[in-house]
Design an enzyme around this catalytic site. Structure first.
Site, short mmCIF file in Angstrom:
data_model
loop_
_atom_site.label_atom_id
_atom_site.label_comp_id
_atom_site.label_asym_id
_atom_site.label_seq_id
_atom_site.Cartn_x
_atom_site.Cartn_y
_atom_site.Cartn_z
N GLY A 1 0.71 -1.24 0.01
CA GLY A 1 -0.03 0.04 0.04
C GLY A 1 0.78 1.40 0.04
N LYS B 1 3.92 12.35 -2.79
CA LYS B 1 4.83 11.23 -2.38
C LYS B 1 5.68 11.90 -1.03
CE LYS B 1 7.10 8.49 -4.59
NZ LYS B 1 7.98 7.96 -5.61
N GLY C 1 2.61 3.62 1.48
CA GLY C 1 3.12 4.09 2.87
C GLY C 1 3.56 5.34 3.00
N ARG C 2 3.86 6.18 1.94
CA ARG C 2 4.30 7.40 2.17
C ARG C 2 3.73 8.30 1.06
NH1 ARG C 2 9.88 8.22 -0.39
NH2 ARG C 2 9.96 6.64 -2.07
N ARG D 1 -1.60 -0.90 -10.04
CA ARG D 1 -0.67 -1.64 -10.21
C ARG D 1 -0.86 -3.26 -10.34
NH1 ARG D 1 3.42 1.45 -7.08
NH2 ARG D 1 2.43 3.40 -6.61
N ASP E 1 7.77 4.67 -10.14
CA ASP E 1 8.64 4.43 -9.16
C ASP E 1 10.15 4.42 -9.46
OD1 ASP E 1 6.74 4.64 -7.24
OD2 ASP E 1 6.26 2.26 -7.21
N ASP F 1 4.54 -4.53 -7.53
CA ASP F 1 3.83 -3.24 -6.97
C ASP F 1 4.33 -2.12 -7.76
OD1 ASP F 1 6.05 -4.14 -5.16
OD2 ASP F 1 5.83 -2.37 -4.41
N ASP G 1 8.07 6.61 8.58
CA ASP G 1 7.56 7.90 8.66
C ASP G 1 6.67 8.56 7.63
OD1 ASP G 1 9.57 8.62 6.89
OD2 ASP G 1 10.87 9.37 8.23
N GLY G 2 6.74 7.82 6.61
CA GLY G 2 5.92 8.42 5.41
C GLY G 2 6.29 9.73 4.89
#
Length: 506
Positions: free
Chosen positions: A99, A122, A101-102, A192, A271, A261, A134-135
């Site tokens: 998922g 992001k 996460g940041r 994705r 990414d 992903d 910490d995202g």
């Protein structure tokens, strides 16, 4: 670098015209939450041209309220922020929940072209998918993604884009303390292969069906009218991925982390973590510090793309069974779809090699001629980008051969090949000047060479100097231009400048 401080929360009058079709899907597809505000947002760079293409007002985005949206401190009118759920195979090991996460999806906009695009932040703070992270994002990876994604777009490769980079005024802690930043990413979507895996692993066939219908409507509308829409959808994704990875290989690009992903359903490059470009041609080249066994090496990328697509086909099997009638027929359908990847990739790659070599009247020996050059380049450490770019001049006049042969450890290795290449060019109907001009449109002069990207990051992180970033971004945004005053950006790294490893942005 413009300074726009402030961290007031609330709704902003800056108009995005957001639509939120993904946020209309069932709640198990995402988590609803706002970005976490940062201390002192400061605009580093706004992509004015992209903003205009999206129908956004660049001047409004550059004002304090706009920068606060791009930092996550303010929610734009109409935005319904969500963090998307997905799973993924990471280095062939399945992780059932990854998922965003940041990252947080702010919503969707309709570009002037009519295309629907996601707007995502992001580095916007922790989410339920952060897995104790910490995202946040460090400045370096944000600048890397800005530069490389815009370079890829300029070279004609389907890719996510960067709308803006914003400094946060906060530090993030990795192995050391680093300045933080937030990147605004634009994508055709953020679906994705791992999104499908997430629901397939939970045996949630209804969710897989909803997701497939969503993807068909958004990316493959022609599939909806097919006799077997889900098979047509799978065929479409396979075709786009085959074309995409072929384009990567034509540029010497190594994605670095081709997990499921990070495999986009829309067929975009997504990414940019430990990505890199080959300099001395080496099919086994690996740069990512975490790819210890070379799974995602340059020459392995087509094989890995097919592996990832096989995971998508597995996730779609219940839907294919509905179309085919039995499990056995569904498996046959999936295998048939996947069998198309290799010929599609090979056809796209050969077409790309022909363009790079100035071969427009197709002949049976063209692939062997191209492969022979690549083998000689690998054996004699010839720079990938410069070899093909200088071939453009050599196609126009044999006097330019000296510039190509000088790239080979043994220049005679080029000479032997060049005799066959010129003999082949005699069968071309176009004049040398016309052929060379066409080749220059397929062979970039400027790529984001790894050492140049590192120089930009070091200048920004260590000295808060963003002029090198601005200049490199300008250079790679016009990759095919002839710009003698910027010739230094075409040079490979010296031994003391070589980047041997790249690192994931997390």
């Amino acid at each position: 670098m413009e300074s726009h401080a402030g961290s007031s929360s609330g709704r902003s009058p800056v108009r995005f015209g957001f639509e939120n079709t993904y946020a209309r899907l069932p709640e198990r597809f995402y988590a609803r939450l706002d970005p976490t505000p940062v201390a002192a947002p400061r605009l580093i760079k706004l992509n004015v041209e992209l903003a205009q293409q999206l129908g956004l007002d660049p001047e409004a985005l550059a004002r304090p309220e706009g920068v606060e949206i791009l930092a996550g401190n303010r929610i734009a009118e109409g935005s319904e922020p969500v963090a998307m759920a997905y799973a993924g195979h990471q280095y062939a090991h399945f992780v059932p929940q990854l998922g965003d996460g940041r990252a947080i999806l702010l919503g969707e906009v309709i570009a002037r072209s009519g295309m629907r695009c996601d707007i995502q932040l992001k580095g916007s703070g922790p989410t339920p998918f952060s897995r104790l992270g910490d995202g946040r994002a460090a400045l370096g990876p944000v600048l890397r993604e800005y530069i490389v994604s815009e370079a890829m777009a300029a070279m004609g490769v389907p890719t996510t884009r960067t709308l803006a980079a914003v400094a946060t005024g906060e530090q993030v802690f990795r192995e050391t303390s680093l300045p933080g930043a937030v990147l605004t990413r634009v994508a055709a979507s953020h679906l994705r292969v791992g999104t499908f895996e997430y629901f397939a692993a939970r045996r949630d066939t209804e969710a897989v069906r909803i997701l497939a219908r969503f993807a068909i409507d958004r990316h493959y509308p022609d599939a909806a009218a097919a006799a077997q829409p889900y098979r047509a959808f799978l065929d479409g994704v396979i075709a786009r991925q085959a074309s995409l990875v072929a384009q990567w290989t034509m540029l010497g690009f190594i994605h670095g982390v081709m997990n499921t992903d990070n495999t986009s359903i829309s067929g975009e490059t997504i990414d940019y973590g430990p990505c890199a470009f080959i300099e001395a041609y080496d099919p086994a080249a690996v740069f990512s510090s975490i790819d210890r066994h070379g799974r995602y090496a340059y020459a392995n990328q087509p094989r890995i793309a097919l592996w990832n697509l096989t995971r998508l086909a597995e996730s779609l099997l219940p839907l294919l069974e509905e179309e085919c009638g039995t499990e056995a027929l569904a498996l046959d359908s999936a295998r048939e779809a996947l069998s198309a990847f290799a010929p599609r990739f090979e056809t796209a790659q050969l077409a790309g090699l022909r363009r790079k070599l100035g071969l427009y009247a197709e002949q049976d020996g063209d692939l062997a001629l191209a492969q022979d050059l690549l083998q000689r380049m690998a054996l004699h450490a010839a720079d990938f980008t410069l070899t093909f770019r200088r071939l453009c001049d050599a196609a126009e006049t044999q006097e330019a051969d000296a510039q190509v042969r000088s790239l080979f450890a043994d220049p005679e290795a080029f000479d032997v090949w060049a005799v066959r290449w010129r003999r082949r060019h005699r069968d071309e109907p176009t004049a040398p000047q016309e052929r060379a001009a066409a080749m220059r449109k397929s062979n970039p002069a400027f790529i984001p060479r790894n050492h140049r990207v590192e120089e930009v990051i070091n200048a920004a992180v260590e000295r808060q100097d963003f002029e090198p970033f601005e200049e490199l971004l300008d250079v790679v945004s016009r990759p095919y231009d002839v710009r003698p005053d910027l010739d230094r950006y075409t040079w490979p790294a010296r031994p003391d400048e070589r980047v041997l490893q790249t690192f994931c942005g997390t």
